[in-house]
Design a protein around this motif. Sequence first.
Motif, PDB file in Angstrom:
ATOM      1  N   ASP A  64       0.895  -1.148   0.000  1.00 23.87           N
ATOM      2  CA  ASP A  64       0.000   0.000   0.000  1.00 23.87           C
ATOM      3  C   ASP A  64       0.937   1.202   0.000  1.00 23.87           C
ATOM      4  O   ASP A  64       2.076   1.107   0.498  1.00 23.87           O
ATOM      5  CB  ASP A  64      -0.867   0.026   1.256  1.00 23.87           C
ATOM      6  CG  ASP A  64      -1.835  -1.148   1.319  1.00 23.87           C
ATOM      7  OD1 ASP A  64      -2.185  -1.697   0.264  1.00 23.87           O
ATOM      8  OD2 ASP A  64      -2.244  -1.502   2.444  1.00 23.87           O
ATOM      9  N   GLY A  75      -5.229   0.619  -0.072  1.00 20.72           N
ATOM     10  CA  GLY A  75      -5.247   0.185   1.315  1.00 20.72           C
ATOM     11  C   GLY A  75      -5.946   1.168   2.222  1.00 20.72           C
ATOM     12  O   GLY A  75      -6.554   2.133   1.776  1.00 20.72           O
ATOM     13  N   ARG A  83      -0.235  -6.767   5.602  1.00 21.41           N
ATOM     14  CA  ARG A  83       0.022  -5.657   4.688  1.00 21.41           C
ATOM     15  C   ARG A  83       1.272  -4.877   5.085  1.00 21.41           C
ATOM     16  O   ARG A  83       1.654  -4.817   6.248  1.00 21.41           O
ATOM     17  CB  ARG A  83      -1.172  -4.700   4.669  1.00 21.41           C
ATOM     18  CG  ARG A  83      -2.420  -5.331   4.113  1.00 21.41           C
ATOM     19  CD  ARG A  83      -3.646  -4.434   4.107  1.00 21.41           C
ATOM     20  NE  ARG A  83      -3.393  -3.019   4.073  1.00 21.41           N
ATOM     21  CZ  ARG A  83      -3.724  -2.179   5.066  1.00 21.41           C
ATOM     22  NH1 ARG A  83      -4.302  -2.624   6.154  1.00 21.41           N
ATOM     23  NH2 ARG A  83      -3.484  -0.894   4.952  1.00 21.41           N
TER      24      ARG A  83
END
Length: 182
Positions: A64, A75, A83
């Motif tokens: 992201d 994101g 992530r």
Amino acid sequence: MPHFDYDSADRDIIGFLHDVADAAADTIDEVSNWDFSGERDGQYSADVVVDDVVVAMLEAAGFDVLSEESGLSSGALPVTGNRLLAVVDPLDGSTNASRGLPWFATSICVVDRDGLRAALVAEQSGSETRFAAVRGGARDLVVVGWSDDDLAAIRAREATGTDMLLAQELCDAAAVGDLEAM
């Protein structure tokens, strides 16, 4: 294109950040338009061009991205799960670059669910000096581009156990070209 997440090795992440910085440098070398973009106050067309390249590479690799130039491209915040978020200033010091002054960089910081994970500041005006740091203790700290005296001062700071604070200071000092601030 590699794909990165929470379980990726720090060394691989830093290696990829170097690749992103190389692509940013190549793009900066090709920029001929240093006019303001008109998209945001103080933003140059070059900022937008370099941002497009950097964000595309980071997103293609699974990050992201929160960019100074284009905002949050994918994101959501806060960072959760597996992530990784790359916080980036693709052309840090664009006013200097626009004026031919040799103090500008590409700055990238990777954040995971535990906080600051890795950071790279790549000086882009010709010296190829790079500053990088990763979380996990002084043994993992990678610093490139400073003299032996400077590195001795950094090693003294490592002993305090403030590695991530040191990483932030490295990024801040590198961004302004001011090691003496440390």
